[in-house]
Design an enzyme around this catalytic site. Structure first.
Site, PDB file in Angstrom:
ATOM      1  CG  ASP A  85      32.828  40.652  30.727  1.00  0.00           C
ATOM      2  OD1 ASP A  85      32.877  40.201  31.891  1.00  0.00           O
ATOM      3  OD2 ASP A  85      32.755  41.865  30.466  1.00  0.00           O
ATOM      4  CD  GLU A 146      34.680  44.176  35.682  1.00  0.00           C
ATOM      5  OE1 GLU A 146      35.120  45.041  36.458  1.00  0.00           O
ATOM      6  OE2 GLU A 146      35.270  43.850  34.612  1.00  0.00           O
TER       7      GLU A 146
END
Length: 376
Positions: A85, A146
């Site tokens: 991400d 994250e």
């Protein structure tokens, strides 16, 4: 096995990395993250891994866990851990297209941390082509949230790490090319102000603005910053119509400290905040927290092994603790030998100048290959 003899090719790696960079994958777009996971899963399968696709939770994207065949598959091995991400919304490629100029290449997520993930996979492939067997089994875990503190994947990360002897995290290299052997504690907070509505033109005085209350509290929060613990408000949303006194305003704050006790004091201060008057409401709720990761003997021994490999490559590295959390916070705090910051060199993470130094794909890839081949 001499990692410097492995034929890493920066141009070929950059061409492969481009496909990953141009597959935009912001945290809050699970479909986009899943498209990136599709690319990564395919590359891992082609490299000979057995793939497990782990469905996303809490509105986030999927994760991918990959296990490579090994004669000692039942012993604690090496976990390579990264996230796919990014902070860049879909469409960022228009303002930050993939491009190359000399030894630099730009693109959303290229530094944090698609470049590091790619060189880790290339290190595995290079060892395979050379017929070099790792002494320990290797597992790869790619996660999806994250950048927002790993709220849906922390339990997965910790459970997977507990089955391993070492954790290698190819987050970006430090500005001086060093690696990370510890990270500061980080806490997130959700902020909410509630006012009283009124017509901003006809009855302004009858209203109480939630935005005004949030503005007061924003300054109060950031003024809590000391040398030991920092506070910042990074997100604010309020109001809907300019001719209405805003009833609601929400925000998000971040606190970071080098020591857990300093963060704990910060937590107490934040959770003690109250509204400025009885006419408005203000609440703070605790969000996700990353624990302090302080280097222990196992972590430092892992660093020493990496340092020796890096010196043999003519690329000396320093160990350092770092601000800015990573999933290494979790595994390091568990007492598992963790080495972070093993990814590419570059600068501008989370900005429209995010770029890598292309040649670092090769020498950092060789460092990763050397670790994978020699850890036991």
């Amino acid at each position: 096995m001499n990692p410097d003899a492995l034929p890493f090719d920066a141009d070929a790696m950059l061409a492969g990395l481009r496909d990953w960079v141009e597959c935009e994958s912001p945290t809050f777009d699970p479909a986009a993250v899943n498209r990136m996971m599709d690319l990564a899963a395919r590359a891992l399968v082609l490299a000979g891994a057995r793939i497990e696709r782990i469905a996303g939770r809490m509105g986030y994207g999927d994760c991918v866990r990959a296990s490579f065949p090994h004669a000692r598959a039942d012993v604690p091995g090496i976990l390579l851990m990264g996230h796919f991400d990014t902070v860049h919304p879909v469409g960022t490629l228009a303002a930050l297209p993939f491009r190359r100029d000399g030894n630099r290449a730009w693109g959303p997520g290229i530094l944090d941390m698609k470049g590091g993930n790619y060189l880790a996979l290339e290190a595995i492939r290079q060892l395979q082509r050379a017929g070099a067997r790792t002494r320990l089994p290797v597992t790869v875990l790619f996660t999806s949230d994250e950048e927002v503190g790993s709220p849906s994947t922390r339990d997965l990360i910790e459970a997977e790490a507990a089955r391993h002897k070492y954790v290698l995290v190819p987050e970006p290299a430090r500005p001086d090319g060093g690696v990370v052997t510890g990270r500061y504690a980080i806490a997130r907070f959700n902020l909410a102000a509630t006012g009283r509505p009124s017509h901003a033109g006809a009855a302004l005085g009858a209203g109480r603005s939630a935005i005004r209350e949030m503005a007061r509290k924003l300054i109060e929060i950031e003024d809590l910053t000391t040398d030991d613990c920092t506070f910042s408000v990074g997100v604010v949303h309020g109001g809907q119509w300019v001719n209405c006194v805003a009833t609601t305003c929400t925000g998000e704050a971040l606190s970071m400290a080098k020591r857990q006790e300093d963060l704990d004091h910060g937590l107490t201060a934040m959770l003690s905040l109250r509204a400025s008057s009885n006419d408005v409401q203000f609440t703070v709720t605790r969000g996700v927290t990353r624990p302090v990761w302080e280097p222990d003997a196992g972590c430092l021994a892992l660093y020493e092994q990496a340092r020796a490999i890096a010196e043999s490559l003519g690329q000396p590295i320093r160990a350092q603790s770092a601000g800015g959390g990573s999933d290494g916070n979790f595994t390091g705090a568990m007492g598992i030998a963790t080495l972070d910051g093993l990814g590419v060199a570059g600068a501008g993470a989370h900005t429209l100048d995010e770029h890598i130094e292309i040649d670092s794909l090769t020498y950092r890839g060789k460092l990763m290959a050397g670790l994978l081949a020699t850890l036991d």
